[in-house]
Motif scaffolding. Structure first.
Motif, PDB file in Angstrom:
ATOM      1  N   PHE A 190       8.498   3.475  86.830  1.00  0.00           N
ATOM      2  CA  PHE A 190       9.466   4.164  85.969  1.00  0.00           C
ATOM      3  C   PHE A 190      10.870   4.212  86.580  1.00  0.00           C
ATOM      4  N   ALA A 191      11.002   3.717  87.801  1.00  0.00           N
ATOM      5  CA  ALA A 191      12.315   3.780  88.452  1.00  0.00           C
ATOM      6  C   ALA A 191      13.050   2.456  88.383  1.00  0.00           C
ATOM      7  N   LYS A 192      12.351   1.405  87.937  1.00  0.00           N
ATOM      8  CA  LYS A 192      12.987   0.077  87.967  1.00  0.00           C
ATOM      9  C   LYS A 192      13.669  -0.238  86.639  1.00  0.00           C
ATOM     10  N   PRO A 193      14.899  -0.720  86.673  1.00  0.00           N
ATOM     11  CA  PRO A 193      15.545  -1.123  85.412  1.00  0.00           C
ATOM     12  C   PRO A 193      14.776  -2.275  84.763  1.00  0.00           C
ATOM     13  N   ALA A 223      -1.342  15.321  89.050  1.00  0.00           N
ATOM     14  CA  ALA A 223      -0.598  14.621  87.993  1.00  0.00           C
ATOM     15  C   ALA A 223       0.866  14.448  88.381  1.00  0.00           C
ATOM     16  N   LEU A 224       1.453  15.500  88.955  1.00  0.00           N
ATOM     17  CA  LEU A 224       2.869  15.388  89.348  1.00  0.00           C
ATOM     18  C   LEU A 224       3.046  14.378  90.472  1.00  0.00           C
ATOM     19  N   GLU A 225       2.089  14.351  91.405  1.00  0.00           N
ATOM     20  CA  GLU A 225       2.213  13.385  92.508  1.00  0.00           C
ATOM     21  C   GLU A 225       2.049  11.956  91.993  1.00  0.00           C
ATOM     22  N   GLU A 226       1.174  11.761  91.019  1.00  0.00           N
ATOM     23  CA  GLU A 226       1.071  10.422  90.416  1.00  0.00           C
ATOM     24  C   GLU A 226       2.407  10.028  89.796  1.00  0.00           C
ATOM     25  N   LEU A 227       2.984  10.981  89.063  1.00  0.00           N
ATOM     26  CA  LEU A 227       4.268  10.697  88.412  1.00  0.00           C
ATOM     27  C   LEU A 227       5.328  10.360  89.460  1.00  0.00           C
ATOM     28  N   ARG A 228       5.339  11.115  90.546  1.00  0.00           N
ATOM     29  CA  ARG A 228       6.327  10.848  91.603  1.00  0.00           C
ATOM     30  C   ARG A 228       6.133   9.433  92.153  1.00  0.00           C
ATOM     31  N   CYS A 229       4.881   9.052  92.410  1.00  0.00           N
ATOM     32  CA  CYS A 229       4.619   7.699  92.953  1.00  0.00           C
ATOM     33  C   CYS A 229       5.015   6.615  91.949  1.00  0.00           C
ATOM     34  N   GLY A 272      -1.747  10.889 100.115  1.00  0.00           N
ATOM     35  CA  GLY A 272      -1.969   9.487 100.481  1.00  0.00           C
ATOM     36  C   GLY A 272      -2.928   8.818  99.504  1.00  0.00           C
ATOM     37  N   GLN A 273      -3.923   9.584  99.086  1.00  0.00           N
ATOM     38  CA  GLN A 273      -4.898   9.044  98.114  1.00  0.00           C
ATOM     39  C   GLN A 273      -4.214   8.748  96.770  1.00  0.00           C
ATOM     40  N   VAL A 274      -3.304   9.628  96.388  1.00  0.00           N
ATOM     41  CA  VAL A 274      -2.577   9.399  95.129  1.00  0.00           C
ATOM     42  C   VAL A 274      -1.716   8.130  95.258  1.00  0.00           C
ATOM     43  N   GLU A 275      -1.033   8.009  96.376  1.00  0.00           N
ATOM     44  CA  GLU A 275      -0.187   6.812  96.589  1.00  0.00           C
ATOM     45  C   GLU A 275      -1.020   5.541  96.490  1.00  0.00           C
ATOM     46  N   ASP A 276      -2.188   5.558  97.147  1.00  0.00           N
ATOM     47  CA  ASP A 276      -3.066   4.374  97.122  1.00  0.00           C
ATOM     48  C   ASP A 276      -3.539   4.078  95.695  1.00  0.00           C
ATOM     49  N   ARG A 277      -3.838   5.140  94.992  1.00  0.00           N
ATOM     50  CA  ARG A 277      -4.348   4.977  93.615  1.00  0.00           C
ATOM     51  C   ARG A 277      -3.292   4.314  92.723  1.00  0.00           C
ATOM     52  N   VAL A 278      -2.063   4.807  92.851  1.00  0.00           N
ATOM     53  CA  VAL A 278      -0.984   4.255  92.017  1.00  0.00           C
ATOM     54  C   VAL A 278      -0.678   2.815  92.452  1.00  0.00           C
ATOM     55  N   ALA A 279      -0.674   2.600  93.766  1.00  0.00           N
ATOM     56  CA  ALA A 279      -0.421   1.231  94.260  1.00  0.00           C
ATOM     57  C   ALA A 279      -1.545   0.301  93.811  1.00  0.00           C
ATOM     58  N   GLY A 280      -2.777   0.824  93.810  1.00  0.00           N
ATOM     59  CA  GLY A 280      -3.948   0.007  93.445  1.00  0.00           C
ATOM     60  C   GLY A 280      -3.876  -0.527  92.018  1.00  0.00           C
ATOM     61  N   VAL A 281      -3.204   0.204  91.140  1.00  0.00           N
ATOM     62  CA  VAL A 281      -3.088  -0.290  89.755  1.00  0.00           C
ATOM     63  C   VAL A 281      -1.712  -0.938  89.532  1.00  0.00           C
TER      64      VAL A 281
END
Ligand SMILES: Cc1cc2nc3c(=O)[nH]c(=O)nc-3n(C[C@H](O)[C@H](O)[C@H](O)COP(=O)(O)OP(=O)(O)OC[C@H]3O[C@@H](n4cnc5c(N)ncnc54)[C@H](O)[C@@H]3O)c2cc1C
Length: 423
Positions: A418-421, A56-62, A403-412
């Motif tokens: 949350f970092a973009k104004p 969950a934290l890694e998803e949030l980070r991504c 890497g799997q978390v990164e792909d998952r977040v990128a995939g959706v």
């Protein structure tokens, strides 16, 4: 042009994450906290990244919510620990982390009002138009986040706990928690079945034997077997944190080094504790509980949707323990970030973000809401154990592969959302 403003009430992990997310979105943010410190029950917690909380934290980070995770990581005393039922845990230092979180909040330009208790809310139709402080001052915003937690008030601690034992919430000093949603006339569900004490209490580290203190420094975790005649099995049923309601936590003292010594049971009578090796002269960290239990929580549930918008109000969002029977710092961070972001979106006339169920975080938020709507209110939910961690494992949402978390977040399509104004 006057920038829209988000008002966050409650400065625990959920409120801090909400304030940071709304600020990252580009809005002016006021964070209102009842006591003289941020972090609420996070001042006595410390465990993170255990079991599904890592995913969950890694998803949030991504998704761009990494700045607050970094504060936790920078304050960690131990990483990659195992203890009964839990793997790859980190422990942050509860004695130092608050000042670091406060630095981050101020550095980001969030207006912080400490020792400011919200006691009422003004509403017009389906909108909150202002919150009233105990001082009589009214603070107006375009959107609001209720991150007031579920602890206490002392009446609940007297009725359901071992009495008010001056826990970290320090209600006698700063006044009890007040629910913003309730003051905005939202009907919250009272929930006696879910009431529970925290799964741990805190000991002064310099009062344990030096050999034990040394082992804690080195290993992060120490187990001390409890002789049968001192086992308090009844404590397991009283834990709000059911991921620690395993027999190993009654048969042993499970001790974790968070700067204090975190004893993983709601309480243990002091005289009995002192009969155990290394504990002969131990004292509890008062005013955190004094060995009699603390922080009765989860007595109410705020109705909300999967965007974390509170039912019946257009511009009030909720997070952390207020977002349903969710227990934990990580759970507070992920819901806080979404609630703060959606409050900003509302203020800018954008439709709210609902996280897809392909993400553990999105699935957790939707699944917990569904459980509560089905009447499953005797359980508290967490990524780190109990029914939700079982679900994570069965559905393949639990992973330790970054890497799997990164792909998952990128995939959706939500990388850095949350970092973009938004402005
Ligand atoms: C002793 C203990 C140990 C724990 N250990 C862990 C652990 O190791 N790991 C883990 O993941 N979880 C742990 N938890 C659970 C975890 O701390 C909480 O579930 C989570 O931090 C809740 O965050 P929150 O922001 O929703 O609520 P809270 O932390 O309760 O924060 C709510 C904040 O709102 C403020 N507030 C309330 N009413 C008002 C008002 N009217 N006006 C202004 N401010 C108000 C309160 O003062 C408080 O600061 C522990 C809990 C306890 C009690």
């Amino acid at each position: 042009m006057v920038r829209p403003q988000v008002v966050v009430v409650g400065g625990g992990w959920a409120g801090c994450a909400a304030a940071l997310a709304a600020r990252k979105a580009g809005l002016d943010v006021i964070l209102v906290e009842r006591t003289n410190m941020l972090l609420g029950s996070g001042l006595v917690g410390g465990i993170f990244k255990n079991n599904g909380r890592l995913t969950a934290l890694e998803e949030l980070r991504c998704m761009g919510g990494g700045n607050i995770i970094k504060v936790m990581e920078d304050s960690a005393r131990h990483t990659n620990l195992s203890f009964p039922g839990h793997v790859h845990a980190s422990l942050y230092d509860v004695e130092v982390i608050e000042a670091s979180v406060r630095d981050l909040i101020l550095k980001e330009g969030i207006q912080l009002l400490l020792e400011s208790r919200v006691v009422d809310a003004h509403t017009v139709g389906r909108r909150v138009v202002g919150v009233v402080l105990a001082s009589g001052e009214t603070i107006e915003g375009d959107a609001y986040v209720d991150a007031t937690g579920t602890a206490g008030p002392p009446g609940s601690c007297l009725r359901y706990g071992a009495g008010c034992v001056m826990c970290i919430f320090r209600c006698p000093t700063f006044g009890p928690r007040v629910s913003l949603a309730a003051k905005a006339r939202v009907e919250e569900k009272t929930c006696e079945q879910a009431l529970g004490m925290s799964g741990s209490c805190e000991l002064n580290k310099h009062t344990v034997a030096s050999w034990l203190s040394h082992r804690l420094d080195t290993n992060g975790c120490v187990l001390i077997p409890v002789p049968k005649y001192l086992v308090h099995g009844e404590m397991l049923g009283r834990k709000a944190c059911q991921q620690y309601a395993l027999p190993e936590y009654a048969d042993n003292l499970v001790l974790l080094d968070t700067g204090q010594v975190k004893l993983m049971t709601p309480y243990f009578p002091l005289d009995e504790l002192r009969r155990l090796p290394g504990m002969e002269r131990v004292t509890y960290c008062d005013p955190y509980g004094g060995g009699r239990g603390n922080s009765v929580r989860f007595g109410l549930v705020t109705p909300r949707d999967d965007a974390l918008r509170v039912a019946g109000l257009d511009n009030l969002f909720c997070a952390g323990e207020k977002a349903g029977l969710a227990v934990g710092h990580t759970e507070a961070l992920v819901t806080g970030t979404l609630a703060g972001h959606n409050a900003a979106r509302f203020a800018l006339d954008l439709s709210p973000l609902v996280l897809p169920r392909d993400l553990a975080v999105g699935d957790f938020i939707a699944w917990v809401r569904g459980q509560i709507e089905m009447g499953e209110i005797g359980t508290r939910y967490t990524f780190s154990g109990g029914p939700y961690f079982a679900r994570m494992k069965e559905s393949g949402l639990y992973t330790t592969h970054l890497g799997q978390v990164e792909d998952r977040v990128a995939g959706v399509g939500l990388t850095n959302v949350f970092a973009k104004p938004l402005l």
